[in-house]
Design an enzyme around this catalytic site. Structure first.
Site, PDB file in Angstrom:
ATOM      1  N   LYS A  73       0.226  11.425   5.670  1.00  0.00           N
ATOM      2  CA  LYS A  73       0.852  10.848   6.603  1.00  0.00           C
ATOM      3  C   LYS A  73       1.346   8.950   5.887  1.00  0.00           C
ATOM      4  CE  LYS A  73      -2.155   7.129   6.971  1.00  0.00           C
ATOM      5  NZ  LYS A  73      -2.837   6.127   7.062  1.00  0.00           N
ATOM      6  N   LYS A 109       1.027  -1.766  -0.039  1.00  0.00           N
ATOM      7  CA  LYS A 109       0.064   0.103  -0.191  1.00  0.00           C
ATOM      8  C   LYS A 109       0.968   1.347   0.225  1.00  0.00           C
ATOM      9  CE  LYS A 109      -3.394   2.926   0.203  1.00  0.00           C
ATOM     10  NZ  LYS A 109      -4.867   3.039   1.057  1.00  0.00           N
TER      11      LYS A 109
END
Ligand code: NA7
Length: 310
Positions: free
Chosen positions: A252, A184
């Site tokens: 993030k 991811k």
């Protein structure tokens, strides 16, 4: 011959705990409910769980309550601290998780966070899959997400019915625990590097006097065409930065990707530069906008607006 009613593509109705009903979790939980699963819903801000429960399912007061009866528990929360909170804190999943249960974490977190939580769950006889997604809130709502799976292959096989044909259009098994989380981060850093390329190209075009809309059309008619450009280009050119994926969460993810790259001694010069662009956008108050609003950082510096003229 009687026509079979295709009520659901999911193979069996399961008892599921769902924790984290934000932009993405909301759509995923609603899809599970629509497809006939029994879902216990927890969200830190209770009103969001109540809203989803109007479709079906029941509201749980704590993550522990959502997990108590569940054979499968989904977590879809912001970041590693949020994951630790819902798993390890008082009234967290660990308090009640059943031996043999499977926790599917679809949050984007660090591989280290995944390994830590998986270890704690293992001590309770439960398993974990890191199963982050690609796709936005629309795909979450329509059961068209893409999953990248890390963990024990047999555990993945045992819950396959919840991925392809239920929540997702694809579910790729990547490898052992943590590999879904790595995949991811690779996915998102690649998207951001590509989008920065488009942003820089369109900003130069605008400053030179070319209609950015025309330039975008030219790019999309040639080898530069890319799915992420197709998705984000039109809204950028219309100055629509409604969050499909908020900038603060992509920020993030880029930080987690840089940490992973440093830990593995992989040079990432473009990623490092783009992380700075994201930091500038955060500092300028763009945290809640879609991550495509990073183009504003370039626009401010160049003194132009990248907007379709015709
Ligand atoms: P959202 O819409 O920001 O939702 C985040 C969710 O995480 C939401 O349910 C939050 O609860 C929950 N959250 C955040 N911090 C905590 C803590 N400390 N404890 C419990 N719950 C928490 O994000 P998305 O749905 O777009 O994305 C989710 C993940 O997918 C993320 O990792 C992305 O990078 C990809 P709240 O409603 O604020 O009370």
């Amino acid at each position: 011959m009687a026509k079979m009613t295709k009520r659901t593509e999911c193979f069996m109705a399961r008892t599921i705990g769902f924790i984290g009903l934000g932009l993405m979790g909301r759509g995923m939980a609603r899809t599970l409910i629509r497809k006939g699963h029994r879902v216990s819903l927890y969200n830190r801000t209770r009103a969001k769980a109540e809203e989803v429960a109007s479709l079906g399912g029941k509201v749980a007061a704590t993550p522990a309550e959502a997990a108590r009866e569940a054979e499968v528990v989904f977590t879809m929360v912001s970041d590693p601290p949020a994951l630790f909170e819902v798993v390890e804190s008082k009234d967290g999943i660990l308090d009640t998780i059943r031996p043999g249960a499977v926790v599917i974490d679809s949050s984007t977190v660090s591989p280290q966070a995944t390994l830590r939580v998986a270890e704690r769950l293992k001590a309770k006889g439960a398993s974990m899959l890191d199963a982050p997604v690609f796709g936005s809130k629309n795909e979450a709502e329509s059961g068209q997400l893409g999953f990248m799976i890390g963990g024990d292959r047999k555990v993945f096989d045992s819950v396959q019915d919840l991925f392809e044909g239920c929540l997702g259009k694809s579910a790729r098994y990547i490898g052992p625990q943590g590999m879904g989380a790595y995949a991811k981060l690779v996915f998102n850093l690649t998207i951001c590097i590509m989008l920065q390329g488009l942003n820089e190209g369109l900003t130069l075009a605008a400053k030179a006097g070319i209609d950015p809309g025309l330039m975008y059309d030219v790019l999309m008619g040639g080898r530069a065409k890319a799915g992420i450009f197709e998705f984000k280009g039109p809204s950028v050119l219309q100055r629509d930065f409604t969050p499909f994926f908020p900038l603060k969460l992509m920020n993030k993810d880029l930080k987690l990707a840089l940490d992973a790259a440093h830990a593995l001694a992989v040079p990432m010069p473009a990623l490092a530069a783009i992380k700075e662009v994201f930091s500038s956008a955060m500092a300028a108050g763009q945290a809640e906008e879609d991550f495509s609003s990073t183009i504003k950082v370039l626009e401010r510096q160049a003194g132009v607006e990248v907007k379709r003229r015709s």
